[in-house]
Design a protein around this motif. Structure first.
Motif, PDB file in Angstrom:
ATOM      1  N   PHE A 166       1.022  -3.934   0.545  1.00  0.00           N
ATOM      2  CA  PHE A 166      -0.416  -3.821   0.290  1.00  0.00           C
ATOM      3  C   PHE A 166      -0.894  -4.943  -0.640  1.00  0.00           C
ATOM      4  CE2 PHE A 166      -3.882  -2.135  -2.376  1.00  0.00           C
ATOM      5  CZ  PHE A 166      -4.833  -1.902  -1.392  1.00  0.00           C
ATOM      6  N   LEU A 167      -0.155  -5.193  -1.718  1.00  0.00           N
ATOM      7  CA  LEU A 167      -0.540  -6.257  -2.652  1.00  0.00           C
ATOM      8  C   LEU A 167      -0.454  -7.629  -1.987  1.00  0.00           C
ATOM      9  CD1 LEU A 167       1.178  -5.041  -5.954  1.00  0.00           C
ATOM     10  CD2 LEU A 167      -1.241  -4.906  -5.343  1.00  0.00           C
ATOM     11  N   ARG A 170      -3.465  -8.333   0.301  1.00  0.00           N
ATOM     12  CA  ARG A 170      -4.736  -8.578  -0.396  1.00  0.00           C
ATOM     13  C   ARG A 170      -4.821  -9.960  -1.022  1.00  0.00           C
ATOM     14  NH1 ARG A 170      -8.131  -4.492  -1.517  1.00  0.00           N
ATOM     15  NH2 ARG A 170      -8.780  -5.491  -3.469  1.00  0.00           N
ATOM     16  N   SER A 193      -0.104 -18.559  -0.824  1.00  0.00           N
ATOM     17  CA  SER A 193      -1.260 -17.958  -1.490  1.00  0.00           C
ATOM     18  C   SER A 193      -1.913 -18.954  -2.435  1.00  0.00           C
ATOM     19  CB  SER A 193      -0.826 -16.707  -2.263  1.00  0.00           C
ATOM     20  OG  SER A 193      -1.894 -16.203  -3.023  1.00  0.00           O
ATOM     21  N   SER A 195      -4.371 -17.775  -4.676  1.00  0.00           N
ATOM     22  CA  SER A 195      -5.086 -16.923  -5.623  1.00  0.00           C
ATOM     23  C   SER A 195      -4.884 -17.425  -7.050  1.00  0.00           C
ATOM     24  CB  SER A 195      -4.585 -15.482  -5.499  1.00  0.00           C
ATOM     25  OG  SER A 195      -5.091 -14.691  -6.552  1.00  0.00           O
ATOM     26  N   ASN A 201       0.357 -11.551  -9.662  1.00  0.00           N
ATOM     27  CA  ASN A 201       0.686 -10.783  -8.460  1.00  0.00           C
ATOM     28  C   ASN A 201       2.160 -10.945  -8.088  1.00  0.00           C
ATOM     29  OD1 ASN A 201      -1.937  -9.862  -8.157  1.00  0.00           O
ATOM     30  ND2 ASN A 201      -2.548 -11.614  -6.909  1.00  0.00           N
TER      31      ASN A 201
END
Length: 339
Positions: A166-167, A170, A193, A195, A201
């Motif tokens: 799930f993490l 996102r 990623s 982010s 994360n």
């Protein structure tokens, strides 16, 4: 998501050279595909044989083999997450996978891997009770306890992998959508990623994975610390009991050893081949070797295989002669199947 890109180069060689080069590359691709197919068949059939023997043979109805049956089922699931996709991509010009498919592959890979970690720890705890507390073992390792340990293994792996998947889903991704790896795996997906909170994360994701892996490894280590202490203290009389642990200890060393090298040992940025070899070791080779290890190093499993083969040959001979063989009376079930 495209987990594995096909590299194409511009060659200014003669046509015959191109044809020979393509033919050689195609033969190598076919050979590699056949090797993966053979590994997958051996994994599925070997572990399916263990599951069947544990289910049918009354002599294997004990807690140790109850856990072994679940371990073999986990190994079938674990290898089925990656190998069929790798085989399907072998002859596909576009080796692609959807983003949802990539997240699902990560979830099931982590789920079965985490569950196997916990189940190996439960098997070590079972051996600890059998060797260090033999008089209380039947009461301590009851049918309810066996089912609870298996349920905890499955639930812990499922819950941890669900949070990690799930993490990961996102996280925002930008730039190239290529994953330079054989299958979708969390560390390689995190590299794509962009982010600003990516370090936080990543730390959260690795902490969740490390809790399952390191926690189960420490539990296994503590169990064997007590087992070895009991064997050294009580002398030769316990060495035969310790022999029941050798197969499990070999499997634990393979599983945790290859995983530790893959995730904990730093690799150079150009170690793509090494990353792929390590990934194949702990995701493909180890599930294939587990039934072989337990078959070669366990007299009860070998005896069950011989009896199954003898029973099958006897049934074939009686059918060919037109004789109906009477079934022997069922043996009393022991261990986890009898409580």
């Amino acid at each position: 998501m495209n987990p594995k890109s096909l590299q194409r180069g511009n060659l200014s060689s003669p046509a015959m050279f191109l044809l020979l080069g393509f033919s050689s590359a195609y033969r190598a691709q076919v050979t590699l595909c056949l090797c993966f197919l053979l590994i997958y068949l051996v994994t599925v059939l070997g572990n399916l044989l263990i599951v069947t023997l544990v289910w049918l043979d009354a002599h294997l109805h004990s807690p140790m083999y109850f856990f072994l049956g679940h371990l073999s089922f986990l190994d079938i699931c674990y290898s089925s997450v990656t190998l069929p996709k790798i085989l399907g991509d072998s002859f596909s010009p576009q080796k692609t996978i959807s983003f949802v498919g990539c997240i699902m592959q990560i979830y099931f890979f982590l789920c079965f891997g985490g569950s196997e970690c916990m189940l190996l720890a439960a098997m070590a705890y079972d051996r600890y009770l059998a060797i260090c507390h033999p008089l209380h073992y039947p009461a301590l390792m009851s049918k309810k306890m066996c089912h609870c340990l298996v349920a905890i293994s499955w639930l812990s792996g499922s819950f941890s992998s669900l949070i990690q998947a799930f993490l990961t889903a996102r996280l925002p991704f930008c730039g190239s959508n290529k994953i330079d790896h054989l299958f979708c795996e969390m560390p390689f997906l995190l590299k794509a990623s962009c982010s600003p909170n990516a370090p936080l994360n990543k730390a959260t994701l690795y902490a969740l994975a490390g809790t399952i892996a390191m926690g189960s490894f420490l539990l296994t280590l503590v169990s064997y610390f007590h087992i070895i202490g009991a064997v050294l203290q009580k002398g030769a009389g316990m060495q035969r009991a310790f022999a029941t642990c050798t197969s499990h200890l070999t499997v634990v060393s393979l599983f945790f050893g290859t995983g530790a090298v893959a995730y904990l040992v730093p690799h150079s940025s150009g170690s793509k081949e090494m990353d792929e070899v390590l990934a194949l070791l702990y995701s493909v080779v180890t599930p294939m070797l587990n039934p072989i290890i337990y078959s070669l190093r366990n007299s009860e499993v070998k005896g069950a295989v011989r009896k199954a083969l003898h029973r099958g040959m006897l049934q074939m001979s009686t059918k060919g002669a037109g004789i109906t063989a009477e079934r022997p009376p069922p043996s009393p079930r022991q261990g986890c199947g009898s409580w």
